[in-house]
Design an enzyme around this catalytic site. Sequence first.
Site, PDB file in Angstrom:
ATOM      1  N   ASP A   1       0.812  -1.219   0.000  1.00 51.13           N
ATOM      2  CA  ASP A   1       0.000   0.000   0.000  1.00 51.13           C
ATOM      3  C   ASP A   1       0.845   1.268   0.000  1.00 51.13           C
ATOM      4  O   ASP A   1       0.546   2.236  -0.692  1.00 51.13           O
ATOM      5  CB  ASP A   1      -0.899   0.047   1.247  1.00 51.13           C
ATOM      6  CG  ASP A   1      -2.015  -0.963   1.137  1.00 51.13           C
ATOM      7  OD1 ASP A   1      -2.082  -1.641   0.099  1.00 51.13           O
ATOM      8  OD2 ASP A   1      -2.796  -1.065   2.092  1.00 51.13           O
TER       9      ASP A   1
ATOM     10  N   ASP B   1       0.928   4.178  -2.787  1.00 48.38           N
ATOM     11  CA  ASP B   1       0.626   5.576  -2.454  1.00 48.38           C
ATOM     12  C   ASP B   1       1.742   6.508  -2.907  1.00 48.38           C
ATOM     13  O   ASP B   1       1.495   7.575  -3.465  1.00 48.38           O
ATOM     14  CB  ASP B   1       0.475   5.742  -0.933  1.00 48.38           C
ATOM     15  CG  ASP B   1      -0.911   5.314  -0.466  1.00 48.38           C
ATOM     16  OD1 ASP B   1      -1.753   5.023  -1.330  1.00 48.38           O
ATOM     17  OD2 ASP B   1      -1.126   5.265   0.756  1.00 48.38           O
TER      18      ASP B   1
ATOM     19  N   LYS C   1     -11.367   2.848   9.781  1.00 52.44           N
ATOM     20  CA  LYS C   1     -11.347   2.592   8.342  1.00 52.44           C
ATOM     21  C   LYS C   1     -11.005   1.123   8.167  1.00 52.44           C
ATOM     22  O   LYS C   1      -9.870   0.700   8.404  1.00 52.44           O
ATOM     23  CB  LYS C   1     -10.320   3.474   7.641  1.00 52.44           C
ATOM     24  CG  LYS C   1     -10.341   3.321   6.134  1.00 52.44           C
ATOM     25  CD  LYS C   1      -9.501   4.416   5.494  1.00 52.44           C
ATOM     26  CE  LYS C   1      -9.532   4.412   3.977  1.00 52.44           C
ATOM     27  NZ  LYS C   1      -9.486   3.135   3.308  1.00 52.44           N
TER      28      LYS C   1
ATOM     29  N   ARG D   1     -17.410  -2.540  -5.683  1.00 50.61           N
ATOM     30  CA  ARG D   1     -17.322  -1.132  -6.053  1.00 50.61           C
ATOM     31  C   ARG D   1     -17.004  -0.952  -7.535  1.00 50.61           C
ATOM     32  O   ARG D   1     -17.478  -0.016  -8.168  1.00 50.61           O
ATOM     33  CB  ARG D   1     -16.262  -0.436  -5.204  1.00 50.61           C
ATOM     34  CG  ARG D   1     -16.156   1.026  -5.560  1.00 50.61           C
ATOM     35  CD  ARG D   1     -15.386   1.800  -4.546  1.00 50.61           C
ATOM     36  NE  ARG D   1     -13.971   1.479  -4.594  1.00 50.61           N
ATOM     37  CZ  ARG D   1     -13.053   2.175  -3.938  1.00 50.61           C
ATOM     38  NH1 ARG D   1     -13.403   3.178  -3.172  1.00 50.61           N
ATOM     39  NH2 ARG D   1     -11.793   1.843  -4.019  1.00 50.61           N
TER      40      ARG D   1
ATOM     41  N   GLU E   1     -17.978  -2.619   4.304  1.00 49.61           N
ATOM     42  CA  GLU E   1     -16.724  -3.266   3.943  1.00 49.61           C
ATOM     43  C   GLU E   1     -16.827  -4.764   4.198  1.00 49.61           C
ATOM     44  O   GLU E   1     -17.300  -5.191   5.250  1.00 49.61           O
ATOM     45  CB  GLU E   1     -15.611  -2.637   4.803  1.00 49.61           C
ATOM     46  CG  GLU E   1     -14.248  -2.704   4.206  1.00 49.61           C
ATOM     47  CD  GLU E   1     -13.979  -1.634   3.132  1.00 49.61           C
ATOM     48  OE1 GLU E   1     -14.924  -0.924   2.706  1.00 49.61           O
ATOM     49  OE2 GLU E   1     -12.812  -1.551   2.719  1.00 49.61           O
TER      50      GLU E   1
ATOM     51  N   CYS F   1      23.880 -28.897  18.900  1.00 52.99           N
ATOM     52  CA  CYS F   1      24.784 -29.968  19.351  1.00 52.99           C
ATOM     53  C   CYS F   1      25.104 -30.963  18.252  1.00 52.99           C
ATOM     54  O   CYS F   1      25.958 -31.825  18.425  1.00 52.99           O
ATOM     55  CB  CYS F   1      24.180 -30.686  20.552  1.00 52.99           C
ATOM     56  SG  CYS F   1      22.760 -31.705  20.101  1.00 52.99           S
TER      57      CYS F   1
HETATM   58  S1  IVH Z   1     -17.324   6.026   4.168  1.00 45.81           S
HETATM   59  C1  IVH Z   1     -18.169   7.938  -0.294  1.00 45.81           C
HETATM   60  N1  IVH Z   1     -16.495   4.702   6.213  1.00 45.81           N
HETATM   61  O1  IVH Z   1     -12.489   3.112   2.493  1.00 45.81           O
HETATM   62  C2  IVH Z   1     -17.297   6.983   0.404  1.00 45.81           C
HETATM   63  N2  IVH Z   1     -15.569   4.155   4.107  1.00 45.81           N
HETATM   64  O2  IVH Z   1     -10.481   4.485   0.885  1.00 45.81           O
HETATM   65  C3  IVH Z   1     -17.678   6.957   1.839  1.00 45.81           C
HETATM   66  N3  IVH Z   1     -13.939   2.323   4.179  1.00 45.81           N
HETATM   67  O3  IVH Z   1     -14.371   3.206  -0.436  1.00 45.81           O
HETATM   68  C4  IVH Z   1     -17.010   5.849   2.495  1.00 45.81           C
HETATM   69  N4  IVH Z   1     -14.083   1.946   6.338  1.00 45.81           N
HETATM   70  O4  IVH Z   1     -14.541   1.103   1.055  1.00 45.81           O
HETATM   71  C5  IVH Z   1     -16.389   4.867   4.891  1.00 45.81           C
HETATM   72  N5  IVH Z   1     -15.885   3.590   8.143  1.00 45.81           N
HETATM   73  C6  IVH Z   1     -15.770   3.752   6.831  1.00 45.81           C
HETATM   74  C7  IVH Z   1     -14.907   2.957   6.046  1.00 45.81           C
HETATM   75  C8  IVH Z   1     -14.824   3.210   4.681  1.00 45.81           C
HETATM   76  C9  IVH Z   1     -13.522   1.561   5.199  1.00 45.81           C
HETATM   77  C10 IVH Z   1     -13.470   2.164   2.803  1.00 45.81           C
HETATM   78  C11 IVH Z   1     -14.541   2.312   1.753  1.00 45.81           C
HETATM   79  C12 IVH Z   1     -14.040   3.411   0.887  1.00 45.81           C
HETATM   80  C13 IVH Z   1     -12.576   3.348   1.121  1.00 45.81           C
HETATM   81  C14 IVH Z   1     -11.852   4.622   0.747  1.00 45.81           C
END
Ligand code: IVH
Length: 687
Positions: free
Chosen positions: A40, A44, A120, A141, A175, A422
């Site tokens: 990752d 980035d 996240k 997605r 997720e 040994c």
């Molecule tokens: S809100 C409009 N909340 O992170 C998008 N996303 O890097 C709003 N993700 O596509 C997303 N935990 O798949 C939201 N608590 C969380 C999340 C989360 C993981 C993911 C999600 C998003 C990605 C972006």
Amino acid sequence: MTETPPLTVLADDTAYAEAVQLAVDSAAAYYADGTSTLDDDAYDRLVRGIQAYEEEHPEAVLPSSPTGKVAGGAVVGDVPHTVPMLSLDNVFGAEQLSDWAAGLERRLGRAVTVWSVEPKLDGLAISARYHNGRLTQLVTRGDGSAGEDVSHAIGTIVGLPDRLADAVTVELRGEVMMTASQFEEACAKRQAHDGTTFANPRSAAAGTLRTRERPYVCELTFFGYGVLPPPDDHSDLAVRLRELPHSEIMDWVAAQGVQTTAATPVAGIVAETLERVQERVGEIAAVRPELPFGIDGIVIKCDLAADQAAAGFSSRAPRWAIAYKLPATEKITKLIGVEWNTGRTGVIAPRAVLEPVELDGSIVTYATLHNVADITRRGLMIGDSVTVYKAGDVIPRVEAPVVHLRTGDEQPIPIPTACPSCGDSIDSSQERWRCVRGRACRAIASIIYAVGRDQLDIEGLAENRIKQFLDAGFITDFADLFFLTREQLLGLERMGETSTDNLLAAIEQAKSRPLSRVFAALGVRGTGRSMSRRIARHFATMDNIRAADAEAIQQVEGIGPEKAPVVVAELAELAPLIDKLVQAGVNMTEPGATPPAEGEQTQSGLPLASMSVVVTGAMTGPLASLSRNEVNELIERAGGKASSSVSAKTSLLVAGEKTGSKRAKAETLGVRIMSPEEFADQVSAFL
Ligand code: IVH
């Protein structure tokens, strides 16, 4: 916290074109089945480099560039999303977060007074469509505007029920991921099937979700983070779901029987100030290593619908939310070599030598490889690119080879055919290989351990002395120490009358150590100091411990079905040694402990009953003269459980002078903190 990681610097158009291609390929592999060639961090860095180059050379921008595109523009699907599934913009530290918030508030023309802060989750975004309360379709997605139908996974995802509590028509977003235990199980299944494993939980989840026909089923987990009513729905519920604050919507989602993070230590909270947001970021980061699932950051959102509506969206991400990224806990590096060492108990353990890599704040050069079976199971080779995991206090471990990065120059890992210590043969009948001499192979190491300060604490018995006794044939294990005679000792070089008498007195004293220390001295595999104390307190006498079968041993906190039989087998192996200790008159009881039947009642009356206590820093006052182990013994005499790391489960931190991260962590978690003096007061009856 973290600073912005450096970017890849691109020199010219050719380097730029190559970088774009690499990013596109990586993103494609990442979103297809998680087999990206870049970790990752590296991805980035690369995308930031591409972005920087494009800002300098707008005329050179390639249409295939991943910048500004959801999923790096990698994936297409054929099921259109009702509302685009966007990504999130990132910040990498406190300062960037406040800059972002300030920018947002400028745009809104007012202060944001309600923030939602949640983990996240490190998995794959999914849209779950419910019709009249029934789960009808699952879509990935994809490129954000259309995704792939993965409805075949319905019924295999924990937390995503087939039916909601109410017969409503909504789309849930969240997720899909694998928890640590689901990952273990998935690896075992794949192993049994084709002899390979998954590189990490994320790629395992991606692969599992997108594979239609697999002869084995792997369970996944869902955590919801959003809900959408149908665009043309104007029912009361639909209106409420558009107007309620995000936090209240999540309560509604949970009430429908869908899993949210509410039941975990990182549940979403609302914060009224950015300071509180920062605090919560610290709290979530602090418990990250202990979570049973992966998170790669913290998501901060405007909680109020009005703020969200006013902030709006960019082409890629909402402007009302941001991802605060945490440092990577997994990276790809090279396996340079494997070292083999025989431990105190005769176990022969491999250790990976790695090309140094920065992970979660430290440089990792060595990582555990568990055992030979593990090496073969993962199909590791010297020269392989491997995924290495480390977070918090955990010992870094090699997760898996990145097979598609092989060049053909990789070499098999040489497996020892004799004990590296040994030279005797290896007993390979168990998964953990051992020298046939068992503990005797590294007798010196086990004896040094047994007489150490936290075990029998025999003063004046240094390594060179132990070696002298072993060479002279006076001892073969630490129990023999109790049978040494004055004459034997005086006959040795460098042993005068005074040192002989002092040593014999110290050995005599060691006979009256509590059972917990005698047990710890045995060096039973899988039991360290604190586990030895728990076992001794639980059973009260060595006879009780020896009479216990695996089931009885499992009654001790922290001993599960895997460890229990090992402890039983180890005790059987150690029987002659224990008999010798009994014969020597060594104490075999734990002062103040009562055997299992009555044990429960006595514990509950103690001042630290059911408390998990951590000690840090230099002790002062009445505790100043105690070693850390002695303080831990004190905690357990007073009914508590001594632990070495602060977590959400910690009840109390005793913080002396010069404390570091543990105090900070306790503060962020709101754990009660006491000075050594205050604590000594509480447990004075047990001092
Ligand atoms: S809100 C409009 N909340 O992170 C998008 N996303 O890097 C709003 N993700 O596509 C997303 N935990 O798949 C939201 N608590 C969380 C999340 C989360 C993981 C993911 C999600 C998003 C990605 C972006």
